[in-house]
Design an enzyme around this catalytic site. Structure first.
Site, PDB file in Angstrom:
ATOM      1  N   CYS A   6      38.184  -0.004 -33.920  1.00 23.65           N
ATOM      2  CA  CYS A   6      39.491  -1.043 -34.178  1.00 23.65           C
ATOM      3  C   CYS A   6      39.161  -1.985 -35.468  1.00 23.65           C
ATOM      4  O   CYS A   6      37.970  -2.267 -35.469  1.00 23.65           O
ATOM      5  CB  CYS A   6      39.922  -1.879 -33.564  1.00 23.65           C
ATOM      6  SG  CYS A   6      41.025  -3.476 -33.795  1.00 23.65           S
ATOM      7  N   CYS A  36      44.604   1.204 -39.557  1.00 22.99           N
ATOM      8  CA  CYS A  36      44.311   0.234 -38.911  1.00 22.99           C
ATOM      9  C   CYS A  36      44.524   1.656 -37.662  1.00 22.99           C
ATOM     10  O   CYS A  36      45.379   3.015 -38.296  1.00 22.99           O
ATOM     11  CB  CYS A  36      45.788  -0.078 -38.866  1.00 22.99           C
ATOM     12  SG  CYS A  36      45.939  -0.646 -37.142  1.00 22.99           S
TER      13      CYS A  36
HETATM   14  N1  DGL Z   1      44.455  -0.136 -34.146  1.00 23.70           N
HETATM   15  C1  DGL Z   1      43.731  -1.642 -34.913  1.00 23.70           C
HETATM   16  C2  DGL Z   1      42.844  -1.591 -36.444  1.00 23.70           C
HETATM   17  O1  DGL Z   1      42.958  -0.322 -36.071  1.00 23.70           O
HETATM   18  C3  DGL Z   1      44.807  -2.595 -34.701  1.00 23.70           C
HETATM   19  C4  DGL Z   1      45.060  -4.424 -34.454  1.00 23.70           C
HETATM   20  C5  DGL Z   1      45.578  -4.509 -34.257  1.00 23.70           C
HETATM   21  O2  DGL Z   1      45.756  -4.835 -32.875  1.00 23.70           O
HETATM   22  O3  DGL Z   1      46.605  -6.152 -34.673  1.00 23.70           O
HETATM   23  O4  DGL Z   1      43.031  -2.347 -36.749  1.00 23.70           O
END
Ligand code: DGL
Length: 259
Positions: A73, A183
């Site tokens: 993430c 993301c």
């Molecule tokens: N997959 C997360 C990232 O790479 C998502 C973040 C979120 O939950 O807003 O930033």
């Protein structure tokens, strides 16, 4: 030690895009994946909240005896990885937006980055961008609303198309030739992004680089799994496991777990 699993966590289903890269490069490694969907999106939370959630996920993965943790993430990496590394005694691999390759290769000298508010506001993102942007214009766009749509199973919906069209417009107007997906949820948007962007725009993310880095650290620390029997992959979600199951498109079952 080498047969212990690799732990992977994300605010939800996004990090499964990273899991796939890791499994492709390291097919003998056992893995445990945590989707903290009940707390998604992380992107609009404060740095302290993101850190506390990252600690909670890390401690659960450590209770499963993970030998290495992949913070799959961007939001959690840019806000929490420094403290995680200082606090726990296992290697951590993080993911950051691929600003460096995009700005190095840009011919139009304009690149776009789509990421969460938490990532774009972080010090780590700013430091990395300032280090590598050179003379390239970086058009930042917060992907407000994207993660909740993906987490509710509306990845390729009309609603998503309308959002993306608006977010990409300033980038297209600035003549970008690279779009950086900052993301881990966003690779699931590729079919829509390809339709909406001019053909010459290349879309890049850091998933493969994370898998390569994971392999390199495991090798360096003598942690590669040397057993060749088929690897075990466990997936836990504290949200709706069906959404993750649909995106995973693999013969693994996603289990509900309260955490
Ligand atoms: N997959 C997360 C990232 O790479 C998502 C973040 C979120 O939950 O807003 O930033």
């Amino acid at each position: 030690m080498s047969t212990q699993p690799i732990g992977i966590f994300d605010s939800g289903v996004g990090g499964t895009s990273i899991y796939k890269e890791i499994d492709a490069l390291l097919p003998h490694e056992n893995t445990i994946y945590l989707a903290d969907s009940a707390n998604a999106p992380y992107g609009n939370k404060t740095a302290e909240e993101i850190l506390q959630l990252s600690i909670k996920n890390t401690e659960l993965l450590l209770s499963y005896n993970c030998k290495l943790i992949v913070v799959a993430c961007n939001t959690a990496t840019t806000n929490a990885i420094k403290t995680l590394r200082e606090t726990y005694n296992v290697p951590f691999i993080g993911i950051e937006p691929a600003i460096k390759p995009a700005s190095l290769n840009s011919k139009t000298k304009a690149i776009g980055i789509l990421a969460t508010k938490g990532t774009l506001a972080s010090k780590l993102f700013h430091d990395t961008t300032n280090l590598y942007r050179n003379d390239v214009q970086v058009i930042e766009q917060v992907g407000e609303g994207i993660v909740p749509l993906i987490e509710s199973g509306k990845t390729l919906s009309e609603e998503m198309r309308i959002l993306l069209k608006a977010y990409l417009k300033p980038m297209i107007d600035a003549n970008i030739d690279y779009l950086v997906l900052g993301c881990t949820h966003y690779p699931f948007l590729l079919p829509l992004l390809i339709q909406l962007l001019p053909k010459q725009v290349k879309i890049i993310d850091s998933g493969e680089a994370v898998a390569r880095q994971t392999k390199s650290i495991l090798k360096k620390q003598n942690l590669l799994n040397t057993e060749t029997i088929s690897a075990k992959h466990l997936f836990y979600s504290n949200g709706d496991p069906k959404v993750m199951q649909a995106l995973l498109k693999q013969p693994y079952s996603v289990n509900f777990l309260k955490f």
